[in-house]
Design an enzyme around this catalytic site. Structure first.
Site, PDB file in Angstrom:
ATOM      1  N   THR A   1      60.826   2.610  36.475  1.00 25.87           N
ATOM      2  CA  THR A   1      59.827   3.255  37.323  1.00 25.87           C
ATOM      3  C   THR A   1      60.256   3.167  38.776  1.00 25.87           C
ATOM      4  O   THR A   1      61.021   2.273  39.158  1.00 25.87           O
ATOM      5  CB  THR A   1      58.442   2.588  37.184  1.00 25.87           C
ATOM      6  OG1 THR A   1      58.510   1.254  37.694  1.00 25.87           O
ATOM      7  CG2 THR A   1      57.969   2.568  35.751  1.00 25.87           C
TER       8      THR A   1
ATOM      9  N   CYS B   1      62.848   9.643  49.823  1.00 28.81           N
ATOM     10  CA  CYS B   1      63.973   9.083  49.061  1.00 28.81           C
ATOM     11  C   CYS B   1      64.218   9.919  47.813  1.00 28.81           C
ATOM     12  O   CYS B   1      63.357  10.681  47.381  1.00 28.81           O
ATOM     13  CB  CYS B   1      63.677   7.647  48.633  1.00 28.81           C
ATOM     14  SG  CYS B   1      63.591   6.479  49.981  1.00 28.81           S
TER      15      CYS B   1
ATOM     16  N   HIS C   1      67.901   4.621  43.520  1.00 31.89           N
ATOM     17  CA  HIS C   1      66.867   5.011  44.488  1.00 31.89           C
ATOM     18  C   HIS C   1      67.495   4.844  45.860  1.00 31.89           C
ATOM     19  O   HIS C   1      67.742   3.726  46.293  1.00 31.89           O
ATOM     20  CB  HIS C   1      65.659   4.094  44.303  1.00 31.89           C
ATOM     21  CG  HIS C   1      64.525   4.357  45.234  1.00 31.89           C
ATOM     22  ND1 HIS C   1      63.248   4.025  44.895  1.00 31.89           N
ATOM     23  CD2 HIS C   1      64.448   4.880  46.489  1.00 31.89           C
ATOM     24  CE1 HIS C   1      62.426   4.331  45.903  1.00 31.89           C
ATOM     25  NE2 HIS C   1      63.155   4.850  46.877  1.00 31.89           N
TER      26      HIS C   1
END
Length: 185
Positions: free
Chosen positions: A32, A38, A55
């Protein structure tokens, strides 16, 4: 960086924050993250049953050391791909899904668009097909990714209470409290 090669922990969630990546072959793990400008790249090899997510904050930049470098797309992509290869993925089998890249603040440069363009260009240059995207827009996203199957789910994040708070006028600040007292807010 987190790398796992396990299969005995059912239903675990792993949250991937800015500057991190996670790779696993465990079918019970869900990755998750929450994104604004981003971008998260979800990459997997469906034939080998291994996948991961990164990420990143900015497409490129000058970094002092590996830890700061993780914030940048080029470094984050290399880490993700190399970890997948170490776990048995084959580059020619990899597929990608891209999320994020929103324009979160008007009047500032559109970092989200730069992040999205970087991710698309990087994967095109690497010959990795992008089979799904949700890029751009003006709001945050909550992403869930099942790295072994490649399944992904997105929910938009809107805090209407916060929007109402910003819209209504604020009361004047209270007068300072007596000496020695502390007010926490």
């Amino acid at each position: 960086m987190i790398v796992e090669n396990i299969s005995n922990r059912p239903g675990r969630r792993v949250h991937v924050v800015q500057g991190e990546h996670y790779v696993t072959d465990d079918p019970e793990i869900t990755l998750t993250t929450i994104l604004g400008s981003c971008v998260a790249v979800c990459l997997w090899d469906p034939q080998r049953g291994v996948g991961g997510m990164n990420h990143f904050l900015l497409p490129e930049g000058k970094a002092e050391g590996a830890n700061e470098g993780r914030r940048y797309g080029a470094f984050a992509m290399e880490l993700l791909i190399n970890e997948l290869l170490r776990m048995g993925a084959r580059r020619e089998n990899m597929q990608a899904k891209l999320f994020g890249g929103a324009r979160m603040f008007s009047g500032l440069s559109d970092v989200g668009a730069s992040n999205a363009a970087f991710a698309e260009r990087f994967l095109r240059d690497e010959g990795i097909p992008v089979v799904g995207t949700s890029l751009g827009g003006f709001g945050a996203r909550r992403i869930q990714f099942w790295p072994v199957s490649g399944r992904a789910q997105q929910k938009t994040v809107t805090d209407t209470n916060e929007l109402k708070e910003v819209a209504k006028p604020r009361a004047p600040a209270p007068l300072p409290v007596a000496e020695g007292a502390v007010e926490l807010f």
